[in-house]
Design a protein around this motif. Structure first.
Motif, short mmCIF file in Angstrom:
data_model
loop_
_atom_site.label_atom_id
_atom_site.label_comp_id
_atom_site.label_asym_id
_atom_site.label_seq_id
_atom_site.Cartn_x
_atom_site.Cartn_y
_atom_site.Cartn_z
N ILE A 139 0.85 -1.19 0.00
CA ILE A 139 0.00 0.00 0.00
C ILE A 139 0.88 1.24 0.00
CG2 ILE A 139 -1.66 1.32 1.38
CD1 ILE A 139 -2.90 -1.29 2.26
N SER A 163 1.32 4.09 1.04
CA SER A 163 0.73 5.32 1.56
C SER A 163 -0.77 5.28 1.31
CB SER A 163 1.34 6.54 0.88
OG SER A 163 0.68 7.74 1.27
N THR A 164 -1.53 5.96 2.17
CA THR A 164 -2.97 6.06 1.95
C THR A 164 -3.31 7.36 1.22
OG1 THR A 164 -3.44 7.18 4.06
CG2 THR A 164 -3.41 4.75 4.06
N SER A 165 -2.30 8.12 0.82
CA SER A 165 -2.48 9.39 0.12
C SER A 165 -2.26 9.22 -1.37
CB SER A 165 -1.51 10.44 0.66
OG SER A 165 -1.42 11.56 -0.21
N TYR A 219 -5.18 4.57 -3.66
CA TYR A 219 -5.53 3.94 -2.39
C TYR A 219 -6.84 3.17 -2.50
CZ TYR A 219 -6.41 3.11 2.53
OH TYR A 219 -6.66 2.50 3.73
N SER A 276 -6.15 -0.27 -3.19
CA SER A 276 -5.75 -1.01 -2.00
C SER A 276 -6.96 -1.47 -1.19
CB SER A 276 -4.84 -0.15 -1.12
OG SER A 276 -3.66 0.21 -1.80
N ILE A 277 -7.92 -0.58 -1.02
CA ILE A 277 -9.14 -0.94 -0.29
C ILE A 277 -9.83 -2.13 -0.94
CG2 ILE A 277 -11.43 -0.14 0.38
CD1 ILE A 277 -10.26 2.70 0.54
N LEU A 332 3.56 -0.42 4.67
CA LEU A 332 3.55 1.05 4.66
C LEU A 332 4.96 1.57 4.88
CD1 LEU A 332 0.54 2.24 6.87
CD2 LEU A 332 0.76 2.49 4.40
N HIS A 363 -2.60 7.79 8.13
CA HIS A 363 -2.43 6.43 7.61
C HIS A 363 -2.99 5.41 8.60
CE1 HIS A 363 -0.19 8.15 4.45
NE2 HIS A 363 1.02 8.03 4.94
N LYS A 421 -6.78 5.37 8.66
CA LYS A 421 -7.37 4.79 7.45
C LYS A 421 -7.15 3.27 7.41
CE LYS A 421 -7.05 8.90 4.49
NZ LYS A 421 -6.43 9.49 3.28
N ILE A 422 -5.96 2.85 7.82
CA ILE A 422 -5.64 1.42 7.85
C ILE A 422 -6.59 0.68 8.80
CG2 ILE A 422 -3.91 -0.22 8.69
CD1 ILE A 422 -3.33 0.75 5.89
#
Length: 304
Positions: free
Chosen positions: A145, A147-149, A162, A165-166, A183, A198, A201-202
């Motif tokens: 993943i 980063s979640t950005s 992202y 990834s979800i 991460l 992060h 969100k994770i």
């Protein structure tokens, strides 16, 4: 109370033995290298920096696995996982993957596979196949993943979002397959507020395992050039500062996610920054000591 949910201990508890992962380089590439989604790969990536010496794509996967087992054979009674690590390990035909896995499973004390891949490189047919394997063997799909950005993902030439990834994590989880994520803390443009974001969100993902590690600048990467010309835009930190960042991240993380790793160690001759000179076990000892000092533990600040 445990300081954090240790995923390595979780595996040992499940199988009643020490579990050793053996890294395999099957010679795959990535869609952001071969022109499908881009060229050059991720700006931070030089796969040589995390591939063991025995893990060479010039050797077939069974030879790599046997040599890895021989290397770790000093530990008696342990069991092994084949860790398909380098590049994107689902970026091939299903028939090729089947051939690799079936040959690996013929070896003694190999209890399963860990497959490192990108969240945009799995589909329902492949996940259904892993679901079948998971009925008899341990299977972990480990998604990079990073980063979640989406801004960061674009900046590092990742080539996926992202939301990819979800989708991948949820589709893997619903098939009963163990699912992990990777991460990197300290990517270009990110700061501590991003790290906390992060974690939050994770928490929304059905993850079994999470790997963290510090951003490393290694030779032969785009990031090396950016570092040299002053355009990298990195948050730099000492080892002790990074330990405190990991703790603040952990305190936000829900308790059910197991942590497998906090740092990565690139070879000395490739590493440019940061060179902390500590082994993984030494880092863990320092982290745990600091957590005790702060009365900190995983999920202390987690909000359901």
């Amino acid at each position: 109370m445990e300081l954090y949910n240790n995923y390595n201990q979780h595996l040992r508890d499940i199988f009643g033995a020490r579990i050793q992962k053996i890294s395999i380089n099957a010679g795959f590439t990535c869609p952001n290298r071969d022109g499908t989604k881009g060229v050059g790969g991720c700006t931070f990536c030089n796969n040589v920096s995390f591939s063991p010496e025995y893990c060479l794509p010039t050797k077939d996967v069974v030879t790599q696995m046997k040599e890895g087992i021989d290397f770790f054979s000093r530990y008696q009674g342990q069991k092994y996982l084949a860790y398909f690590q380098s590049f994107t390990n689902t970026y091939s035909s299903l028939s090729t993957l089947k051939k690799y896995y079936e040959s690996i499973f013929e070896l003694d004390n190999v209890i399963g596979i860990v497959v490192a891949t990108r969240p945009d490189c799995v589909d329902s047919y492949l996940l259904d196949y892993y679901q079948d394997i998971a009925k008899e063997k341990y299977v972990m799909i480990e998604y990079g993943i990073e980063s979640t950005s989406d801004v960061t993902l674009q900046r590092i030439n990742r080539g996926h979002t992202y939301s990819d990834s979800i989708r991948a994590v949820e589709e893997t989880h619903k098939r009963g397959i163990n699912v992990g994520a990777h991460l990197i803390l300290g990517l270009p443009g990110e700061r501590e507020t991003d790290f906390i974001s992060h974690a939050k969100k994770i928490n929304e993902l059905p993850l079994d395992m999470l790997k963290l590690h510090q951003l490393q600048i290694v030779k032969g990467t785009v990031l090396e050039k950016q570092w040299q010309n002053g355009s990298a835009d990195l948050m730099t930190f000492t080892m002790n500062e990074y330990i405190d960042l990991c703790i603040r991240f952990l305190e936000q993380l829900k308790p059910t996610i197991g942590i497998e790793r906090f740092i990565s160690q690139s070879p000395k001759d490739l590493l440019i920054y940061p060179d902390w000179g500590v082994k993984n076990f030494e880092f863990i000892a320092k982290l745990q000591k600091r957590m005790v000092e702060l009365n900190a533990f995983q999920s202390r600040l987690y909000v359901h």
